[in-house]
Design a protein around this motif. Structure first.
Motif, PDB file in Angstrom:
ATOM      1  N   GLU A   7      45.213  76.059  74.287  1.00  0.00           N
ATOM      2  CA  GLU A   7      45.868  74.750  74.181  1.00  0.00           C
ATOM      3  C   GLU A   7      44.974  73.617  74.663  1.00  0.00           C
ATOM      4  O   GLU A   7      45.244  72.437  74.364  1.00  0.00           O
ATOM      5  N   ASP A   8      43.911  73.943  75.405  1.00  0.00           N
ATOM      6  CA  ASP A   8      43.012  72.914  75.933  1.00  0.00           C
ATOM      7  C   ASP A   8      41.752  72.744  75.094  1.00  0.00           C
ATOM      8  O   ASP A   8      40.807  72.075  75.504  1.00  0.00           O
ATOM      9  N   TYR A   9      41.717  73.395  73.923  1.00  0.00           N
ATOM     10  CA  TYR A   9      40.541  73.287  73.059  1.00  0.00           C
ATOM     11  C   TYR A   9      40.324  71.831  72.653  1.00  0.00           C
ATOM     12  O   TYR A   9      41.284  71.102  72.367  1.00  0.00           O
ATOM     13  N   TRP A  10      39.056  71.412  72.593  1.00  0.00           N
ATOM     14  CA  TRP A  10      38.735  69.996  72.346  1.00  0.00           C
ATOM     15  C   TRP A  10      39.014  69.545  70.914  1.00  0.00           C
ATOM     16  O   TRP A  10      39.251  68.363  70.658  1.00  0.00           O
ATOM     17  N   GLY A  11      38.969  70.504  69.960  1.00  0.00           N
ATOM     18  CA  GLY A  11      39.134  70.132  68.555  1.00  0.00           C
ATOM     19  C   GLY A  11      40.542  70.391  68.056  1.00  0.00           C
ATOM     20  O   GLY A  11      41.491  70.510  68.829  1.00  0.00           O
ATOM     21  N   ASP A  12      40.661  70.487  66.731  1.00  0.00           N
ATOM     22  CA  ASP A  12      41.960  70.759  66.126  1.00  0.00           C
ATOM     23  C   ASP A  12      42.421  72.167  66.506  1.00  0.00           C
ATOM     24  O   ASP A  12      41.652  73.135  66.409  1.00  0.00           O
ATOM     25  N   THR A  18      49.073  83.161  68.038  1.00  0.00           N
ATOM     26  CA  THR A  18      48.347  84.372  68.438  1.00  0.00           C
ATOM     27  C   THR A  18      47.829  85.099  67.208  1.00  0.00           C
ATOM     28  O   THR A  18      48.300  84.887  66.085  1.00  0.00           O
ATOM     29  N   ALA A  19      46.867  85.964  67.446  1.00  0.00           N
ATOM     30  CA  ALA A  19      46.346  86.863  66.408  1.00  0.00           C
ATOM     31  C   ALA A  19      46.137  88.230  67.041  1.00  0.00           C
ATOM     32  O   ALA A  19      45.425  88.348  68.034  1.00  0.00           O
ATOM     33  N   SER A  20      46.768  89.244  66.477  1.00  0.00           N
ATOM     34  CA  SER A  20      46.656  90.609  66.999  1.00  0.00           C
ATOM     35  C   SER A  20      45.738  91.432  66.105  1.00  0.00           C
ATOM     36  O   SER A  20      45.891  91.433  64.876  1.00  0.00           O
ATOM     37  N   TYR A  21      44.789  92.126  66.718  1.00  0.00           N
ATOM     38  CA  TYR A  21      43.887  93.032  66.009  1.00  0.00           C
ATOM     39  C   TYR A  21      44.238  94.456  66.409  1.00  0.00           C
ATOM     40  O   TYR A  21      44.190  94.801  67.598  1.00  0.00           O
ATOM     41  N   LEU A  22      44.596  95.279  65.435  1.00  0.00           N
ATOM     42  CA  LEU A  22      45.002  96.648  65.686  1.00  0.00           C
ATOM     43  C   LEU A  22      43.928  97.605  65.161  1.00  0.00           C
ATOM     44  O   LEU A  22      43.447  97.448  64.038  1.00  0.00           O
ATOM     45  N   VAL A  23      43.561  98.591  65.951  1.00  0.00           N
ATOM     46  CA  VAL A  23      42.606  99.613  65.516  1.00  0.00           C
ATOM     47  C   VAL A  23      43.397 100.748  64.879  1.00  0.00           C
ATOM     48  O   VAL A  23      44.104 101.487  65.573  1.00  0.00           O
ATOM     49  N   VAL A  24      43.291 100.871  63.556  1.00  0.00           N
ATOM     50  CA  VAL A  24      44.009 101.897  62.803  1.00  0.00           C
ATOM     51  C   VAL A  24      42.987 102.659  61.964  1.00  0.00           C
ATOM     52  O   VAL A  24      42.626 102.226  60.864  1.00  0.00           O
ATOM     53  N   PRO A  25      42.477 103.773  62.463  1.00  0.00           N
ATOM     54  CA  PRO A  25      41.374 104.467  61.781  1.00  0.00           C
ATOM     55  C   PRO A  25      41.716 104.958  60.371  1.00  0.00           C
ATOM     56  O   PRO A  25      40.856 104.960  59.493  1.00  0.00           O
ATOM     57  N   GLU A  26      42.946 105.391  60.135  1.00  0.00           N
ATOM     58  CA  GLU A  26      43.307 105.970  58.854  1.00  0.00           C
ATOM     59  C   GLU A  26      43.584 104.874  57.827  1.00  0.00           C
ATOM     60  O   GLU A  26      44.495 104.056  57.990  1.00  0.00           O
ATOM     61  N   GLN A  27      42.807 104.885  56.746  1.00  0.00           N
ATOM     62  CA  GLN A  27      42.905 103.833  55.742  1.00  0.00           C
ATOM     63  C   GLN A  27      44.272 103.777  55.075  1.00  0.00           C
ATOM     64  O   GLN A  27      44.842 102.691  54.885  1.00  0.00           O
ATOM     65  N   LEU A  28      44.844 104.922  54.724  1.00  0.00           N
ATOM     66  CA  LEU A  28      46.143 104.926  54.058  1.00  0.00           C
ATOM     67  C   LEU A  28      47.238 104.392  54.964  1.00  0.00           C
ATOM     68  O   LEU A  28      48.207 103.786  54.487  1.00  0.00           O
ATOM     69  N   THR A  29      47.080 104.580  56.268  1.00  0.00           N
ATOM     70  CA  THR A  29      48.032 104.006  57.221  1.00  0.00           C
ATOM     71  C   THR A  29      47.924 102.488  57.210  1.00  0.00           C
ATOM     72  O   THR A  29      48.944 101.777  57.229  1.00  0.00           O
ATOM     73  N   ARG A  30      46.685 101.974  57.178  1.00  0.00           N
ATOM     74  CA  ARG A  30      46.495 100.523  57.119  1.00  0.00           C
ATOM     75  C   ARG A  30      47.134  99.935  55.858  1.00  0.00           C
ATOM     76  O   ARG A  30      47.780  98.887  55.898  1.00  0.00           O
TER      77      ARG A  30
END
Length: 314
Positions: A7-12, A18-30
């Motif tokens: 929230e204190d970032y100087w730009g836009d 939020t952004a969540s990154y999930l590690v899902v090794p199995e391609q068909l699951t993704r």
């Protein structure tokens, strides 16, 4: 991994909180998670599965030309690949165009040399080693391998494209009585073994993330970079070393291009590896995601992302 908006970032500020990154090794699951709306983006999708996403309601495919080069590396310090004629012979024995067509289904282009065409320093005037089984057999005969030989190719076990590539070259080289054993390894094991020169051949790739030839060539072909630094073929050529050193200190862009062109042609002629494909980066993305940028260096730029409608589970 959860990223939260500063929230204190100087730009836009980004539109999403939020952004969540999930590690899902199995391609068909993704792919299944994309289909059910559990995720907005699923990456590392094999070409054969892209149609599955194309037929989804609420999602579609996206691909970009990458800065990547995939290759089959020879151990240049180990028999029989310490003989340049054997390396050239094997390079000429493999039909790369059929491999690219069979595995990548239009999501990639055949590679001819050490650099991706999108990289600064790439030369259009290079003369590649063309598929030529007759010349391949002649070179093997001259090198004393008219009856073939036994080798192994090391491959990352969870990378289906690499495993398929290994199976195809195993089949193609059998026509020359070259018996290829496929050694499937977990990723860290493959990296350790190839860094220590414990391989005959290894299937790997390199993304020139800077877009400049220095990053794509110095680490992979300079004598001082043997092993974990990047030169896992253990290739050495003093002339190439000098060209790469000169090119990284040259300030004139045209001169740099000429130096890299010369180095690329020498490397092609000596075949420390087989340059196979420039693979696209492929993802599946939900239709309600706007402003998502997939860059050629593999980075996702989500700074401008908006979600047009929320769904249950997010």
């Amino acid at each position: 991994m959860l990223l939260t908006r500063n929230e204190d970032y100087w730009g836009d500020l980004p539109a999403i909180d939020t952004a969540s990154y999930l590690v899902v090794p199995e391609q068909l699951t993704r792919i299944g998670q994309l289909d059910t709306g559990e995720v907005h983006v699923a990456e590392n999708i094999e070409p054969v599965n892209m149609s599955q996403i194309e037929n989804m309601e609420g999602a579609d495919v996206s691909s970009v030309e990458s800065l990547r080069l995939d290759y089959i590396g020879f151990n240049n310090e180990s028999e029989p690949f310490d003989d340049v004629n054997v390396r050239v012979a094997v390079a000429k024995a493999i039909d790369k165009s059929s491999i690219v067509e069979a595995i990548y289904e239009g999501y990639g282009s055949e590679a001819i040399g050490p650099l991706n065409p999108l990289v600064f320093g790439y030369s259009d005037g290079l003369e590649p080693l063309e598929y030529n089984p007759e010349e391949a057999q002649e070179l093997l005969d001259e090198a004393g391998h008219e009856d073939g030989f036994d080798v192994s190719v090391m491959v990352r076990e969870e990378n289906e494209l690499s495993v398929q590539l290994a199976e195809i070259i195993q089949d193609q080289l059998s026509e020359f009585n070259i018996n290829v054993t496929i050694d499937q390894r977990e990723w860290s094991s493959l990296l350790d073994a190839s860094a220590n020169g414990e391989h005959d051949m290894v299937i790997l790739g390199w993304t020139t993330v800077t877009g400049d030839a220095d990053y794509g060539m110095y680490s992979l072909y300079h004598t001082e970079e043997h092993g974990a630094s990047g030169n896992r073929t253990f290739y050495s050529n003093s002339e190439v070393d000098e060209l790469l050193e000169a090119a990284r200190s040259e300030v004139d862009e045209d001169a740099r291009v000429e130096l890299y062109a010369e180095a690329q042609q020498i490397i092609i002629n000596e075949a420390p590896k087989i340059f196979t494909v420039h693979d696209d980066f492929r993802i599946g993305i939900a239709d309600n995601v706007e402003g998502f940028l997939q860059l050629s260096n593999g980075v996702f730029d989500i700074s401008g992302v908006t979600i047009t409608e929320e769904e249950a589970g997010y």
